[in-house]
Write a protein that holds these residues in place. Structure first.
Motif, short mmCIF file in Angstrom:
data_model
loop_
_atom_site.label_atom_id
_atom_site.label_comp_id
_atom_site.label_asym_id
_atom_site.label_seq_id
_atom_site.Cartn_x
_atom_site.Cartn_y
_atom_site.Cartn_z
N ASP A 1 47.68 46.21 32.44
CA ASP A 1 47.79 46.19 33.89
C ASP A 1 47.27 47.49 34.51
N ASN B 1 44.55 48.25 35.85
CA ASN B 1 43.73 48.13 37.05
C ASN B 1 44.47 47.53 38.24
N GLU B 2 45.76 47.32 38.11
CA GLU B 2 46.51 46.69 39.20
C GLU B 2 46.97 47.71 40.24
N TRP B 3 47.11 47.22 41.47
CA TRP B 3 47.68 48.00 42.59
C TRP B 3 46.99 49.35 42.80
N GLN B 4 45.71 49.42 42.47
CA GLN B 4 44.94 50.67 42.65
C GLN B 4 45.64 51.86 41.99
N ASP C 1 45.82 42.54 41.79
CA ASP C 1 44.43 42.92 41.60
C ASP C 1 43.54 41.96 42.36
N GLU C 2 42.27 42.29 42.46
CA GLU C 2 41.32 41.48 43.23
C GLU C 2 41.02 40.15 42.56
#
Length: 302
Positions: A74, A76-79, A235-236
């Motif tokens: 995770d 790359n999640e939530w910047q 994430d996107e």
């Protein structure tokens, strides 16, 4: 221990004349090893940790299916705002524990060995609970962030014998929480924890400790902050058809701050209050630097 401290503060407000003197004496650090205080610290932290972990297991994870222990990626999640939160939490849990052991008269070595590592140990235990939940999973990046928070505290004590760089937190409400109250929080207490759009994490740096001059107040800090907006999912790659698309934006901040631990006072009660609230960035004029190069000045930023 911080809940004990907050309780003592409440008592002091209710009984200001004699309670403050008694509390101040109680909070005075021991000159030598004080077995009863050490026992109180160890028992309190063990009981609070066990209660918190059992409570999480029964009240939070019980609502979701269990699984074999597993890891997820995770990072790359939530910047990465959640990782900043792990650094912040690990640092301050370790700091509170080390300060509690210092109050009990434990040696500096043991404060760092058994106190400062408390945040990492507790948050790693939470990570294990995540690992057995089918809804989530243990995260190596979370573990690394926990280790970074502990390392930030320990390294400063070893290098400088003081904390010159302190992680801090600030928050402002955003319109994104109303779009996904289930994920970002439907009330202010929930949003404080869940709405990463409104969270800013800071590194608050004491100026005088690096620039040795009496012309600068000992309590004056400069703060470097990081935040992000436009996040209605982790994430996107998590499309939500019912919501209009949003653009994720990173922001960086420069501001002034106050190191409450450096305010001169003879009252150990006041020192304790300052220690607790030294986790929060003081609202102040702030310059915001957007990832696109845009600059914005906030007269007061929370």
């Amino acid at each position: 221990m911080k809940w004990v401290w907050l309780a003592l503060v409440c008592v002091s407000i209710a009984f200001p004349a004699h309670a403050q003197q008694r509390i101040d004496a109680f909070l005075t650090p021991a000159d030598s090893l004080h077995i009863s205080r050490r026992t109180a610290v160890v028992v309190s932290e063990t009981a609070l940790s066990a209660t918190a972990l059992v409570g999480l297991s029964q009240l939070w994870y019980a609502d979701y299916p269990r699984s074999d222990f597993h890891f997820i990626d995770d990072a790359n999640e939530w910047q990465q705002l959640d990782k900043a939160g792990h650094v912040f939490s690990s640092y301050h849990l370790g700091r509170f524990s080390a300060e509690a052991l210092a109050w009990s008269g434990v040696s500096k070595k043991d404060q760092l060995l058994y106190g400062a590592t408390y945040g990492f140990a507790f948050l790693t235990a939470v990570e294990v609970l995540d690992g057995y939940s089918a809804q989530w999973g243990a995260s190596w990046s979370d573990v690394a962030a926990n280790a970074a928070g502990t390392a930030l505290y320990v390294s400063q004590e070893l290098c400088w014998n003081e904390q010159r760089i302190i992680p801090k937190y600030s928050f402002h409400t955003t319109a994104y929480a109303a779009q996904r109250p289930d994920l970002l929080g439907s009330s202010l207490p929930e949003q404080l924890l869940k709405d990463y759009n409104g969270q800013t994490y800071w590194l608050s740096v004491n100026v005088q400790s690096f620039i040795k001059t009496k012309s600068i107040p000992a309590w004056l800090n400069v703060a470097l902050g990081y935040g992000a907006e436009g996040m209605v999912s982790a994430d996107e790659l998590s499309p939500i058809s019912s919501l209009s698309p949003t653009t994720r934006r990173r922001q960086f901040y420069f501001s002034l701050d106050i190191d409450l631990s450096r305010i001169k006072t003879k009252s150990h009660l006041v020192k304790t209050i300052c220690s607790v609230f030294n986790t929060i960035k003081i609202p102040a004029p702030t310059i915001e630097f957007g990832a696109s190069g845009a600059i914005k000045v906030h007269p007061i930023y929370f």
